[in-house]
Design an enzyme around this catalytic site. Structure first.
Site, PDB file in Angstrom:
ATOM      1  N   HIS A  12      41.848  29.923  42.464  1.00 57.77           N
ATOM      2  CA  HIS A  12      42.520  31.040  42.565  1.00 57.77           C
ATOM      3  C   HIS A  12      44.014  31.428  43.045  1.00 57.77           C
ATOM      4  O   HIS A  12      43.620  30.634  44.402  1.00 57.77           O
ATOM      5  CB  HIS A  12      41.740  32.371  42.025  1.00 57.77           C
TER       6      HIS A  12
ATOM      7  N   GLU B 172      41.688  36.228  39.919  1.00 58.98           N
ATOM      8  CA  GLU B 172      40.501  36.188  39.782  1.00 58.98           C
ATOM      9  C   GLU B 172      39.514  36.778  39.632  1.00 58.98           C
ATOM     10  O   GLU B 172      38.632  37.692  39.939  1.00 58.98           O
ATOM     11  CB  GLU B 172      40.594  34.907  40.756  1.00 58.98           C
TER      12      GLU B 172
ATOM     13  N   ASP C 145      37.059  27.821  46.281  1.00 58.72           N
ATOM     14  CA  ASP C 145      37.350  29.055  46.622  1.00 58.72           C
ATOM     15  C   ASP C 145      37.001  29.396  47.733  1.00 58.72           C
ATOM     16  O   ASP C 145      35.081  29.608  47.699  1.00 58.72           O
ATOM     17  CB  ASP C 145      37.278  30.113  45.710  1.00 58.72           C
TER      18      ASP C 145
HETATM   19 ZN   LIG Z   1      38.332  34.017  45.930  1.00 55.28          ZN
END
Ligand SMILES: [Zn+2]
Length: 294
Positions: A88, A132, A161
């Site tokens: 993201h 996100e 992430d």
């Molecule tokens: Zn994150």
């Protein structure tokens, strides 16, 4: 959770809602949309004894905004078993989000640039997700917008992430639920992805540990759609345990990322060795799936 609390309070006739933190520190968090036309505020635990009269003054703004996913794909490789890798690109409002998730998006970018030198047998699709942090909005929209055939044409999805947390662990999503912690296993194939990452760290003589496959990042919509997924993760606001400190080094009883969702998640909030190792980990996994065995 906050949404639900507000919804219930309003249904019970509340003219405003004060959410009292049940832990130490400031109340953080937000609503995923305009839940009701009443003011909603959060207060610290010690300020939470509100019996009697309270006046709430809140100034809020609610508006539609545009967010985008950026998607690119190699021109070579078969397109019925596409290897997807994503991160993201947005951050929380509170800070610049360099570990969360500049680290993951930079690794995907570097990988995409390097892939120009290769001709994969399976097409590789690189994605930078929007929004996100507001509830997986970009990845949810993407997966929902695919036809059944398009979903079936995705071989697997790899998620990055937070891959350079300052007080890092080498975490791998527990795709087969062998740790028996939290959520269950991912769709079939997620177990193999976990083993692919384990083999990478083993080959470097590095320790690794499973992390619960919660679905609480952009791989969530993929596993909901039955697409195998996996990825690596160096930790957020959880405290490093003594066991993890013995295994990985670092400081026990301190958060894995002390600047998680804070203004201090700057370029200084990056563990450079972890970033380097994990960029290689994702390159290893993509190579393992994008090229026929050779
Ligand atoms: Zn994150």
């Amino acid at each position: 959770m906050l949404d639900l609390k507000v919804k219930k309070a309003v249904a019970a006739g509340a003219a405003g809602v004060v959410i009292v933190n049940d832990r130490e520190g400031d109340m953080r968090g937000g609503l995923t949309g305009p839940q009701a036309r009443v003011p909603v505020v959060g207060v610290r635990k010690q300020d939470g004894d509100l019996r009697g009269y309270a006046e709430i003054v809140a100034s809020t703004m609610s508006e539609r905004r545009v967010t985008r996913n950026l998607i690119v794909q190699t021109p070579q490789g078969r397109t019925d078993e596409v290897i997807m890798v994503g991160a993201h690109l947005d951050s929380v409002q509170e800070g610049p989000g360099i570990n969360d998730n500049g680290s993951g998006s930079a690794a995907v970018l570097e990988l995409a640039l390097r892939m120009r030198q290769f001709q994969p047998d399976r097409a590789v699709r690189f994605v930078w997700w929007g929004a996100e942090e507001l509830g997986l909005l970009g990845s949810k929209h993407y997966v929902e917008s695919l036809s059944q055939q398009e979903r079936e044409n995705i071989g697997l999805y790899l998620n990055l992430d937070m891959i350079a947390s300052p007080n890092s662990i080498y975490g791998i999503f527990d795709g087969d639920d062998s740790d028996r912690v939290g959520e269950g296993p991912g769709p079939r194939g997620s177990d193999e992805i976990e083993r692919t990452f384990q083999a990478f760290y083993d080959s470097r003589g590095l320790p690794h540990t499973g992390v619960d496959f919660t679905g609480r990042s952009d791989y969530g919509p993929f596993i909901m759609a039955g697409i195998p997924a996996g990825g690596v993760f160096t930790g957020a606001d959880a405290q490093k345990t003594a066991e993890q400190a013995a295994q990985f080094g670092g400081i026990p009883d301190k958060p894995l990322d002390p600047c998680y969702h804070l203004a201090c998640d700057t370029i200084k909030n990056i563990h450079l060795v972890a970033l380097d190792v994990n960029a290689d980990a994702i390159a290893h996994a993509v190579a393992a799936y994008a090229f026929w065995d050779r």
